[in-house]
Write a protein that holds these residues in place. Sequence first.
Motif, mmCIF file in Angstrom:
data_model
loop_
_atom_site.group_PDB
_atom_site.id
_atom_site.type_symbol
_atom_site.label_atom_id
_atom_site.label_comp_id
_atom_site.label_asym_id
_atom_site.label_seq_id
_atom_site.Cartn_x
_atom_site.Cartn_y
_atom_site.Cartn_z
ATOM 1 N N MET A 1 0.836 -1.167 0.000
ATOM 2 C CA MET A 1 0.000 0.000 0.000
ATOM 3 C C MET A 1 0.893 1.246 0.000
ATOM 4 S SD MET A 1 -2.572 1.472 2.948
ATOM 5 C CE MET A 1 -3.446 -0.036 3.104
ATOM 6 N N ILE A 2 0.542 2.221 -0.786
ATOM 7 C CA ILE A 2 1.295 3.462 -0.882
ATOM 8 C C ILE A 2 0.405 4.617 -0.426
ATOM 9 C CG2 ILE A 2 2.481 5.065 -2.423
ATOM 10 C CD1 ILE A 2 3.234 2.660 -4.164
ATOM 11 N N LEU A 3 0.926 5.412 0.494
ATOM 12 C CA LEU A 3 0.228 6.594 0.990
ATOM 13 C C LEU A 3 1.030 7.842 0.679
ATOM 14 C CD1 LEU A 3 -0.820 5.311 4.539
ATOM 15 C CD2 LEU A 3 -2.207 5.335 2.469
ATOM 16 N N ILE A 4 0.370 8.984 0.602
ATOM 17 C CA ILE A 4 1.025 10.257 0.343
ATOM 18 C C ILE A 4 0.857 11.162 1.568
ATOM 19 C CG2 ILE A 4 1.169 12.259 -1.202
ATOM 20 C CD1 ILE A 4 1.706 9.475 -2.560
ATOM 21 N N PHE A 5 1.981 11.614 2.137
ATOM 22 C CA PHE A 5 2.007 12.573 3.238
ATOM 23 C C PHE A 5 3.182 13.508 2.997
ATOM 24 C CE2 PHE A 5 -0.076 9.019 5.547
ATOM 25 C CZ PHE A 5 -1.229 9.671 5.940
ATOM 26 N N LYS A 6 2.943 14.640 2.412
ATOM 27 C CA LYS A 6 4.050 15.511 2.025
ATOM 28 C C LYS A 6 4.650 16.291 3.174
ATOM 29 C CE LYS A 6 1.247 19.329 0.275
ATOM 30 N NZ LYS A 6 1.009 20.146 -0.898
ATOM 31 N N TYR A 7 3.978 16.382 4.314
ATOM 32 C CA TYR A 7 4.469 17.250 5.381
ATOM 33 C C TYR A 7 5.377 16.573 6.397
ATOM 34 C CZ TYR A 7 0.968 20.294 3.411
ATOM 35 O OH TYR A 7 0.232 21.052 2.545
ATOM 36 N N ILE A 8 5.598 15.278 6.292
ATOM 37 C CA ILE A 8 6.425 14.598 7.301
ATOM 38 C C ILE A 8 7.888 14.451 6.885
ATOM 39 C CG2 ILE A 8 4.468 13.318 8.222
ATOM 40 C CD1 ILE A 8 5.618 10.820 6.808
ATOM 41 N N PHE A 9 8.228 14.874 5.676
ATOM 42 C CA PHE A 9 9.572 14.632 5.164
ATOM 43 C C PHE A 9 10.472 15.856 5.246
ATOM 44 C CE2 PHE A 9 6.967 11.477 2.991
ATOM 45 C CZ PHE A 9 7.739 10.340 3.157
ATOM 46 N N PRO A 10 11.719 15.654 5.691
ATOM 47 C CA PRO A 10 12.710 16.722 5.534
ATOM 48 C C PRO A 10 12.941 16.972 4.040
ATOM 49 C CG PRO A 10 13.507 15.016 7.034
ATOM 50 C CD PRO A 10 12.245 14.500 6.392
ATOM 51 N N LYS A 11 13.560 18.052 3.693
ATOM 52 C CA LYS A 11 13.704 18.491 2.297
ATOM 53 C C LYS A 11 14.174 17.415 1.332
ATOM 54 C CE LYS A 11 14.368 23.365 3.094
ATOM 55 N NZ LYS A 11 15.246 24.501 2.960
ATOM 56 N N ARG A 12 15.255 16.736 1.619
ATOM 57 C CA ARG A 12 15.833 15.830 0.615
ATOM 58 C C ARG A 12 15.266 14.415 0.620
ATOM 59 N NH1 ARG A 12 21.756 16.324 3.037
ATOM 60 N NH2 ARG A 12 21.084 16.132 5.163
ATOM 61 N N VAL B 1 12.142 11.688 0.175
ATOM 62 C CA VAL B 1 10.881 11.606 -0.578
ATOM 63 C C VAL B 1 10.090 10.335 -0.285
ATOM 64 C CG1 VAL B 1 11.665 13.099 -2.446
ATOM 65 C CG2 VAL B 1 12.019 10.623 -2.612
ATOM 66 N N GLY B 2 10.691 9.376 0.394
ATOM 67 C CA GLY B 2 10.006 8.120 0.669
ATOM 68 C C GLY B 2 10.404 7.533 2.006
ATOM 69 N N LEU B 3 9.496 6.750 2.556
ATOM 70 C CA LEU B 3 9.706 6.112 3.850
ATOM 71 C C LEU B 3 8.867 4.839 3.864
ATOM 72 C CD1 LEU B 3 10.539 6.277 6.935
ATOM 73 C CD2 LEU B 3 8.434 7.570 7.244
ATOM 74 N N THR B 4 9.406 3.789 4.443
ATOM 75 C CA THR B 4 8.664 2.536 4.531
ATOM 76 C C THR B 4 8.477 2.156 5.987
ATOM 77 O OG1 THR B 4 9.577 1.796 2.432
ATOM 78 C CG2 THR B 4 8.649 0.118 3.846
ATOM 79 N N LEU B 5 7.230 2.060 6.394
ATOM 80 C CA LEU B 5 6.859 1.574 7.718
ATOM 81 C C LEU B 5 5.905 0.414 7.494
ATOM 82 C CD1 LEU B 5 6.159 5.001 9.453
ATOM 83 C CD2 LEU B 5 8.168 3.542 9.745
ATOM 84 N N TRP B 6 6.387 -0.785 7.748
ATOM 85 C CA TRP B 6 5.641 -1.992 7.429
ATOM 86 C C TRP B 6 4.179 -1.838 7.783
ATOM 87 C CZ3 TRP B 6 5.908 -6.144 4.582
ATOM 88 C CH2 TRP B 6 4.965 -7.140 4.785
ATOM 89 N N PRO B 7 3.268 -2.111 6.909
ATOM 90 C CA PRO B 7 3.364 -2.599 5.534
ATOM 91 C C PRO B 7 3.132 -1.494 4.501
ATOM 92 C CG PRO B 7 1.150 -2.991 6.318
ATOM 93 C CD PRO B 7 1.890 -2.247 7.415
ATOM 94 N N VAL B 8 3.457 -0.254 4.842
ATOM 95 C CA VAL B 8 3.099 0.896 4.014
ATOM 96 C C VAL B 8 4.338 1.617 3.503
ATOM 97 C CG1 VAL B 8 1.887 3.118 4.046
ATOM 98 C CG2 VAL B 8 0.983 1.210 5.362
ATOM 99 N N ILE B 9 4.278 2.024 2.240
ATOM 100 C CA ILE B 9 5.268 2.934 1.670
ATOM 101 C C ILE B 9 4.631 4.321 1.697
ATOM 102 C CG2 ILE B 9 6.523 3.610 -0.416
ATOM 103 C CD1 ILE B 9 6.552 0.608 -1.192
ATOM 104 N N ILE B 10 5.331 5.274 2.299
ATOM 105 C CA ILE B 10 4.826 6.642 2.392
ATOM 106 C C ILE B 10 5.691 7.520 1.495
ATOM 107 C CG2 ILE B 10 4.318 8.581 3.929
ATOM 108 C CD1 ILE B 10 4.330 6.460 6.238
ATOM 109 N N LEU B 11 5.038 8.270 0.613
ATOM 110 C CA LEU B 11 5.744 9.131 -0.339
ATOM 111 C C LEU B 11 5.390 10.586 -0.094
ATOM 112 C CD1 LEU B 11 5.202 7.061 -3.606
ATOM 113 C CD2 LEU B 11 7.206 7.059 -2.098
ATOM 114 N N LYS B 12 6.299 11.454 -0.504
ATOM 115 C CA LYS B 12 6.115 12.892 -0.331
ATOM 116 C C LYS B 12 5.111 13.478 -1.318
ATOM 117 C CE LYS B 12 9.005 16.900 0.576
ATOM 118 N NZ LYS B 12 10.400 17.308 0.718
ATOM 119 N N GLU B 13 5.080 12.930 -2.533
ATOM 120 C CA GLU B 13 4.203 13.458 -3.578
ATOM 121 C C GLU B 13 3.575 12.315 -4.368
ATOM 122 O OE1 GLU B 13 6.505 16.027 -6.067
ATOM 123 O OE2 GLU B 13 7.186 17.248 -4.387
ATOM 124 N N ASN B 14 2.386 12.534 -4.865
ATOM 125 C CA ASN B 14 1.655 11.521 -5.618
ATOM 126 C C ASN B 14 2.415 11.078 -6.872
ATOM 127 O OD1 ASN B 14 -0.762 9.908 -5.724
ATOM 128 N ND2 ASN B 14 -1.316 11.106 -7.530
#
Length: 108
Positions: free
Chosen positions: A1-12, A14-27
């Motif tokens: 599953m991929i979710l979009i949360f643009k406000y949790i990322f530092p500038k550089r 763009v992606g983070l994985t927390l089982w079982p989800v991939i979280i991305l900065k932009e759609n």
Amino acid sequence: MILIFKYIFPKRYVGLTLWPVIILKENRLKEDDVLINHERIHLKQQLELFILPFYIWYLIEWLIGVMLFRNFNEAYRNISFEKEAYQNERNLNYIKERPFWGFLSYLF
């Protein structure tokens, strides 16, 4: 599953994985096959270590790296899980051919 949360990322970042989800900065990043492959490698690593031990190991490696390198980014880049993911992110078949606990070969 991929979710979009643009406000949790530092500038550089763009992606983070927390089982079982991939979280991305932009759609639009959903279309980045290399990034998604990198994050899927992390999903595999997390599953192999039964999730919680992955995060503990990851943190310990990062803290050791901070002490050794005195640089947060260099410590991050030297975590075995990140080395494996970065080195193999362009190989879109890596997940299928990857050895069990493949990150161990990137420890040293």
